[in-house]
Write a protein that holds these residues in place. Structure first.
Motif, PDB file in Angstrom:
ATOM      1  N   GLU A   1      -5.803   3.572   7.313  1.00  0.00           N
ATOM      2  CA  GLU A   1      -5.167   2.577   6.455  1.00  0.00           C
ATOM      3  C   GLU A   1      -3.701   2.357   6.810  1.00  0.00           C
ATOM      4  OE1 GLU A   1      -5.856   3.882   2.471  1.00  0.00           O
ATOM      5  OE2 GLU A   1      -7.894   3.092   2.437  1.00  0.00           O
TER       6      GLU A   1
ATOM      7  N   ARG B   1       0.834  -1.211   0.000  1.00  0.00           N
ATOM      8  CA  ARG B   1       0.000   0.000   0.000  1.00  0.00           C
ATOM      9  C   ARG B   1       0.864   1.254   0.000  1.00  0.00           C
ATOM     10  NH1 ARG B   1      -2.785  -2.516   4.259  1.00  0.00           N
ATOM     11  NH2 ARG B   1      -2.113  -0.827   5.644  1.00  0.00           N
ATOM     12  N   ASP B   2       1.961   1.222   0.775  1.00  0.00           N
ATOM     13  CA  ASP B   2       2.846   2.389   0.814  1.00  0.00           C
ATOM     14  C   ASP B   2       3.476   2.662  -0.549  1.00  0.00           C
ATOM     15  OD1 ASP B   2       2.382   2.928   3.478  1.00  0.00           O
ATOM     16  OD2 ASP B   2       4.062   1.739   4.182  1.00  0.00           O
TER      17      ASP B   2
ATOM     18  N   ARG C   1      -0.788   4.198   6.462  1.00  0.00           N
ATOM     19  CA  ARG C   1       0.110   4.418   5.337  1.00  0.00           C
ATOM     20  C   ARG C   1       1.174   5.441   5.702  1.00  0.00           C
ATOM     21  NH1 ARG C   1      -2.892   4.262  -0.537  1.00  0.00           N
ATOM     22  NH2 ARG C   1      -4.130   2.385  -0.198  1.00  0.00           N
TER      23      ARG C   1
END
Length: 331
Positions: free
Chosen positions: A222, A115-116, A224
């Motif tokens: 989330e 995701r990052d 992040r």
């Protein structure tokens, strides 16, 4: 002008194609669901559609490092590791020696690093992002020489990781049910830990339900990171307060309001040392993988230790002109 039957344009096109070698964890859920051969063909086809070429190897966890070393040694290809956060964690000792950018295909449940890097959506969309992506510098963390790329924790977080593995085996039909089961058991059965910690030249002793060390700062529901090369650790200490405080903290992490929680204290620094005072050995998580180790735990930062391919951010669409373009400038 070259004749259409001349093979030169074809050769030039092939030469311009980026070549990848994908090493996939055979135990990843997506691989098990599809079957190794079908999954490998799906990856190869997706790379071809994206304008690249890829050789795909689906190997057992025991073979991952060996096959990765062979891929890293081949300077004609870009190495890609396909698996969850734990698989990527286990690959770090090999990948850190690669002088070229490496790719990631996140196949896990949480996929913090994926995701990052902006690798979201379907597998095909992720592969397109890798083919069109750009390398970014990424900091790594080290605990007594043990590498991790995102998160290390103890207390509630280490119990959560162990309970999650148990829940996956018990409830393979639903990731949500497995997560709720693991979270509930972790909230109920977490015991406070006593630690002595040194960070940014300050030493303190605390009793906490959990301690979490992250490579650079996370934020939001989330979890992040806006930067992978921020050059710092962030340490989160969940103050002990019993069952209710743990439940509130877990809820705040799910809703994204955890930074405003009065039960949480966050500190930053480039080096952290943690000593367990309640027991000599304890469970510690490294990107979801759990190990039982003896303290002290010496966290050290490795700035820009890895070059990783990230998805290019979408370019904003140009704003419409207030009137036709031909009237913008005098002729």
């Amino acid at each position: 002008m070259a004749n259409v039957s001349d093979p030169l344009p074809v050769l030039e096109t092939q030469a311009q194609q980026r070549c990848f070698r994908v090493i996939a964890n055979a135990r990843a859920g997506a691989v098990l669901e599809a079957g190794a051969d079908v999954f490998a063909q799906r990856i190869a086809t997706a790379f071809e559609v994206a304008g690249c070429r890829a050789a795909v190897e689906v190997v057992s966890p025991r073979q991952l490092q060996e096959r990765l070393r062979a891929a890293v040694a081949d300077e004609g290809v870009t190495t890609v590791i396909a698996g969850g956060d734990g698989t990527i964690n286990g690959a770090l000792p090999v990948l850190i020696g690669c002088k070229r950018p490496v790719g990631v295909l996140p196949l896990g449940t949480v996929n913090v690093l994926g995701r990052d890097l902006g690798l979201v959506g379907t597998l095909e969309e992720q592969i397109t992002a890798v083919c069109q992506g750009a390398p970014v510098a990424m900091d790594l963390g080290s605990v007594n020489g043990r590498l991790f790329h995102s998160i290390s924790g103890m207390g509630f977080f280490s119990l959560m990781a162990r309970q999650r593995e148990y829940a996956r085996r018990r409830f393979p039909f639903s990731r949500l049910v497995a997560f709720l089961f693991a979270a509930t058991r972790s909230i109920l059965f977490t015991h406070a830990i006593r630690i002595e910690m040194e960070i940014a030249g300050e030493r303190r002793q605390v009793q906490a339900d959990a301690v979490l060390v992250t490579v650079n700062q996370f934020d939001g529901a989330e979890w992040r990171r806006s930067r992978l090369d921020g050059g710092e650790f962030e340490v989160h200490i969940l103050d002990t307060g019993g069952l209710l405080s743990r439940a509130k903290a877990a809820f705040s992490m799910l809703t994204g309001s955890w930074r405003s929680s009065h039960n949480l204290v966050s500190l930053t620094g480039t080096a952290v040392t943690i000593i367990r005072r309640d027991k000599r050995r304890g469970h510690v998580t490294f990107d979801g993988e759990v190990e039982r180790s003896a303290s002290p735990f010496a966290y050290r930062l490795l700035p820009g230790a890895l070059q990783v391919i990230a998805a290019r951010p979408a370019e904003p669409e140009p704003e419409p002109l207030p009137y036709p373009a031909e009237y913008q400038f005098p002729s």
